[in-house]
Design a protein around this motif. Structure first.
Motif, PDB file in Angstrom:
ATOM      1  N   PHE A 111      47.644  78.391  35.073  1.00 55.31           N
ATOM      2  CA  PHE A 111      46.907  77.829  33.933  1.00 55.31           C
ATOM      3  C   PHE A 111      45.425  78.067  34.149  1.00 55.31           C
ATOM      4  O   PHE A 111      44.972  78.280  35.278  1.00 55.31           O
ATOM      5  CB  PHE A 111      47.184  76.329  33.765  1.00 55.31           C
ATOM      6  CG  PHE A 111      46.652  75.488  34.896  1.00 55.31           C
ATOM      7  CD1 PHE A 111      45.378  74.941  34.838  1.00 55.31           C
ATOM      8  CD2 PHE A 111      47.416  75.237  36.017  1.00 55.31           C
ATOM      9  CE1 PHE A 111      44.883  74.169  35.875  1.00 55.31           C
ATOM     10  CE2 PHE A 111      46.935  74.463  37.069  1.00 55.31           C
ATOM     11  CZ  PHE A 111      45.665  73.934  36.987  1.00 55.31           C
ATOM     12  N   GLU A 112      44.658  78.041  33.057  1.00 52.63           N
ATOM     13  CA  GLU A 112      43.202  78.116  33.146  1.00 52.63           C
ATOM     14  C   GLU A 112      42.600  77.454  31.910  1.00 52.63           C
ATOM     15  O   GLU A 112      42.921  77.827  30.792  1.00 52.63           O
ATOM     16  CB  GLU A 112      42.705  79.554  33.259  1.00 52.63           C
ATOM     17  CG  GLU A 112      41.191  79.606  33.454  1.00 52.63           C
ATOM     18  CD  GLU A 112      40.687  80.983  33.811  1.00 52.63           C
ATOM     19  OE1 GLU A 112      40.831  81.356  34.992  1.00 52.63           O
ATOM     20  OE2 GLU A 112      40.164  81.650  32.919  1.00 52.63           O
ATOM     21  N   VAL A 113      41.743  76.480  32.140  1.00 51.44           N
ATOM     22  CA  VAL A 113      41.036  75.774  31.077  1.00 51.44           C
ATOM     23  C   VAL A 113      39.566  76.160  31.171  1.00 51.44           C
ATOM     24  O   VAL A 113      38.983  76.114  32.262  1.00 51.44           O
ATOM     25  CB  VAL A 113      41.191  74.238  31.221  1.00 51.44           C
ATOM     26  CG1 VAL A 113      40.406  73.512  30.139  1.00 51.44           C
ATOM     27  CG2 VAL A 113      42.661  73.851  31.170  1.00 51.44           C
ATOM     28  N   THR A 114      38.979  76.552  30.040  1.00 51.18           N
ATOM     29  CA  THR A 114      37.569  76.936  30.005  1.00 51.18           C
ATOM     30  C   THR A 114      36.786  75.850  29.264  1.00 51.18           C
ATOM     31  O   THR A 114      37.144  75.478  28.143  1.00 51.18           O
ATOM     32  CB  THR A 114      37.387  78.286  29.306  1.00 51.18           C
ATOM     33  OG1 THR A 114      38.165  79.266  30.018  1.00 51.18           O
ATOM     34  CG2 THR A 114      35.942  78.712  29.309  1.00 51.18           C
ATOM     35  N   ILE A 115      35.722  75.358  29.887  1.00 56.85           N
ATOM     36  CA  ILE A 115      34.902  74.280  29.338  1.00 56.85           C
ATOM     37  C   ILE A 115      33.477  74.793  29.192  1.00 56.85           C
ATOM     38  O   ILE A 115      32.938  75.378  30.139  1.00 56.85           O
ATOM     39  CB  ILE A 115      34.895  73.058  30.292  1.00 56.85           C
ATOM     40  CG1 ILE A 115      36.312  72.649  30.674  1.00 56.85           C
ATOM     41  CG2 ILE A 115      34.115  71.903  29.697  1.00 56.85           C
ATOM     42  CD1 ILE A 115      36.377  71.749  31.884  1.00 56.85           C
ATOM     43  N   ASN A 116      32.863  74.575  28.034  1.00 57.38           N
ATOM     44  CA  ASN A 116      31.434  74.883  27.889  1.00 57.38           C
ATOM     45  C   ASN A 116      30.645  73.922  28.764  1.00 57.38           C
ATOM     46  O   ASN A 116      30.958  72.735  28.831  1.00 57.38           O
ATOM     47  CB  ASN A 116      30.978  74.729  26.436  1.00 57.38           C
ATOM     48  CG  ASN A 116      31.416  75.894  25.588  1.00 57.38           C
ATOM     49  OD1 ASN A 116      31.673  76.980  26.077  1.00 57.38           O
ATOM     50  ND2 ASN A 116      31.505  75.666  24.295  1.00 57.38           N
ATOM     51  N   LYS A 117      29.607  74.419  29.423  1.00 54.95           N
ATOM     52  CA  LYS A 117      28.785  73.565  30.282  1.00 54.95           C
ATOM     53  C   LYS A 117      28.018  72.518  29.478  1.00 54.95           C
ATOM     54  O   LYS A 117      27.647  71.483  30.007  1.00 54.95           O
ATOM     55  CB  LYS A 117      27.783  74.402  31.076  1.00 54.95           C
ATOM     56  CG  LYS A 117      28.354  75.080  32.280  1.00 54.95           C
ATOM     57  CD  LYS A 117      27.247  75.730  33.073  1.00 54.95           C
ATOM     58  CE  LYS A 117      27.749  76.470  34.268  1.00 54.95           C
ATOM     59  NZ  LYS A 117      26.665  77.139  34.994  1.00 54.95           N
ATOM     60  N   TYR A 118      27.755  72.821  28.214  1.00 56.45           N
ATOM     61  CA  TYR A 118      27.011  71.886  27.368  1.00 56.45           C
ATOM     62  C   TYR A 118      27.865  71.495  26.175  1.00 56.45           C
ATOM     63  O   TYR A 118      28.326  72.348  25.427  1.00 56.45           O
ATOM     64  CB  TYR A 118      25.706  72.522  26.880  1.00 56.45           C
ATOM     65  CG  TYR A 118      24.739  72.770  28.007  1.00 56.45           C
ATOM     66  CD1 TYR A 118      23.866  71.770  28.419  1.00 56.45           C
ATOM     67  CD2 TYR A 118      24.724  73.981  28.676  1.00 56.45           C
ATOM     68  CE1 TYR A 118      22.994  71.988  29.466  1.00 56.45           C
ATOM     69  CE2 TYR A 118      23.858  74.199  29.734  1.00 56.45           C
ATOM     70  CZ  TYR A 118      22.989  73.199  30.123  1.00 56.45           C
ATOM     71  OH  TYR A 118      22.127  73.406  31.167  1.00 56.45           O
TER      72      TYR A 118
END
Length: 184
Positions: free
Chosen positions: A90-97
């Motif tokens: 799995f891989e979840v991508t989160i914006n830093k802001y």
């Protein structure tokens, strides 16, 4: 006069567009300003022999894993999830802001949510999968990308699940026959 109003209107529109761009969140394109959280989810069957149990784990396709990030007041500012692929990854991508505030990876935790496997669907707390694991030291830092590789997380079979042996002291069981006999 129409020319002056046209110029004023044009200046107002350009000003509004500039203000709108200031409030726009940074977009993570290909790794700019993102936090990536990844790992594996596997099935571990305790009913097998020792060698099979140690080396016999198999990836589970379609498991849901979530990432929850909190702010300094313990409010949820981000919740994301991903399903595992055929390799159990799995891989979840989160914006830093998010909404103009920076996400702090140390205030995020990852946990198992569900397993589609009808046999291997009991989450274990091995590597923190059941209760959740906080993001610690990143595995990779490159420009504006921070990557955390976690796990592996494990599911197990119902036969391997440990029973809850905690005694709840707050139970007021009025149907206790011994107590009733004692009161007479």
């Amino acid at each position: 006069m129409k020319m002056i109003w046209s110029i004023v209107l044009l200046v107002v529109v350009v000003g509004v567009m500039n203000v709108g761009e200031c409030w726009e969140e940074p977009v993570g394109n290909g790794g700019d300003g993102v936090i990536r959280v990844g790992g594996k989810v596997l099935c571990q069957d305790c009913t097998e022999g020792w060698n099979e149990w140690v080396a016999g784990h198999k990836p589970i396709k379609g498991c849901t894993v979530s990432v929850t990030c909190m702010d300094e007041r313990k409010r949820i500012v981000y919740y994301g999830r991903d399903e595992t692929d055929s390799e159990g990854e799995f891989e979840v991508t989160i914006n830093k802001y998010i909404h103009g505030k920076q996400i702090k990876p140390e205030a995020c935790f990852t946990r198992l949510v569900s397993s589609p496997d009808p046999i291997c669907n009991i989450p274990t707390d091995f590597a923190g999968g059941k209760t959740g694991v906080k993001l610690g030291r990143p595995t990779l830092v490159y420009r504006d990308m921070i990557k955390h590789v976690l796990g592996p997380f494990y599911y197990t079979t119902p036969m391997c699940d440990e029973p809850d042996t905690n005694v709840n002291d707050n139970d007021n069981d009025d149907d206790n026959s011994y107590e009733k006999e004692k009161n007479y």
